[in-house]
Design a protein around this motif. Structure first.
Motif, short mmCIF file in Angstrom:
data_model
loop_
_atom_site.label_atom_id
_atom_site.label_comp_id
_atom_site.label_asym_id
_atom_site.label_seq_id
_atom_site.Cartn_x
_atom_site.Cartn_y
_atom_site.Cartn_z
N ASP A 60 14.97 12.01 60.52
CA ASP A 60 15.66 12.69 61.86
C ASP A 60 14.29 13.19 62.77
O ASP A 60 13.15 13.54 62.25
N SER A 64 16.99 20.49 61.76
CA SER A 64 17.78 21.21 61.41
C SER A 64 18.69 20.88 60.24
O SER A 64 19.24 21.62 59.14
N ARG A 65 18.98 19.48 60.25
CA ARG A 65 19.82 18.85 59.18
C ARG A 65 19.41 19.14 57.87
O ARG A 65 20.03 19.53 56.66
N LEU A 66 17.95 18.93 57.63
CA LEU A 66 17.71 19.11 56.06
C LEU A 66 16.71 20.05 55.81
O LEU A 66 16.34 20.20 54.64
N THR A 70 14.43 24.76 62.86
CA THR A 70 15.03 23.81 64.13
C THR A 70 14.06 23.28 65.16
O THR A 70 12.68 23.81 64.93
N LYS A 87 16.25 21.99 52.40
CA LYS A 87 17.64 22.47 51.89
C LYS A 87 17.92 22.31 50.62
O LYS A 87 17.99 21.11 49.97
#
Length: 256
Positions: A60, A64-66, A70, A87
């Motif tokens: 990405d 923030s997704r992983l 941010t 995460k």
């Protein structure tokens, strides 16, 4: 043109490694790459640019997704990124040289350089340079590719002996909102294949019936497709492609 080795067509290629979030194995991580090697799969991975010019193994543009962070990945330097925890794991974001050392030529490796221009234009260079530098002493089957033809052309100049290809699809507007219609129409026709000295494309699996794909294949291009997510979809894809990039199921080794 540097020819794609046969090994890229004989082993299914694990998309971002052989990952399974339910089992705690996250995409583009050391664990995902080890799992792919153990299963006998080739590996596809993504690289993004750090603030200080290093190729980081991460898909990405934004973190923030992983991760619990941010903001764009390219706003942090390499050392800071390698301390960021992914995460639900004890993994961190790796730099490309570390992953090259981990894979060490044991399986074919397909590296996708993510577009850094924002509009598939010519504002690129540092990421391609970092990838080329990392690959100088790599001994093993490796190839590079990008959606951005400018990136592939730059990689041809920086690493002429590394096979290269274009990542392609039909560029629907809803999935490519940053690209204008003129650019999407142009890229859809894959006009830069010869100019990039490419030997393969990696095309979206549900658009393989596109006449341009069969035209390129007839001219000698190897056709890999992305991203197959079931055995049924694999059967259909293999009717038109030389190999698959897959995730979410166990592809059969020996079907390439």
């Amino acid at each position: 043109m540097t020819t794609l080795p046969d090994s890229f067509l004989s082993l299914p290629i694990a998309h971002r490694g052989y990952h399974d979030a339910g089992s705690g194995i996250i995409e583009n991580t050391r664990a995902a790459f080890r799992a792919a090697i153990e299963a006998g799969y080739g590996i596809e991975l993504d690289v993004q640019l750090s603030a200080d010019g290093h190729a980081m193994v991460f898909h990405d543009y934004e973190m923030s997704r992983l991760t619990g962070e941010t903001g764009p990945i390219r706003t942090r330097n390499r050392d800071a990124l390698t301390r960021i925890i992914l995460k639900n794991t004890d993994e961190t974001i790796p730099a490309l040289p570390e992953i090259l050392s981990l894979i060490a030529g044991r399986v074919p490796l397909l590296i996708e350089a993510k577009d850094q221009d924002g509009a598939m234009g010519p504002d690129i260079g540092p990421l391609e340079q970092s990838v080329a530098d990392a690959l100088k002493d790599y001994a093993g089957p490796v190839a590079v590719m990008s959606f951005n033809p400018h990136s592939v052309i730059r990689l041809a100049a920086l690493a002429p002996n590394v096979p290269r290809g274009l990542v392609t699809c039909h560029f629907p507007a809803e999935h490519w909102q940053l690209l204008n219609e003129k650019t999407r129409t142009r890229l859809r026709a894959i006009p830069d294949y010869m100019r990039a000295g490419a030997s393969f494309i990696s095309h979206r699996h549900d658009d393989l019936a596109n006449p341009r794909i069969s035209e390129l294949r007839a001219a000698g291009a190897s056709i890999i497709c992305w991203t197959v997510r079931s055995f049924e979809a694999e059967i259909e894809a293999r009717k038109l492609a030389d190999n698959i990039t897959f995730e979410g199921y166990r592809a059969a080794v020996g079907t390439g």
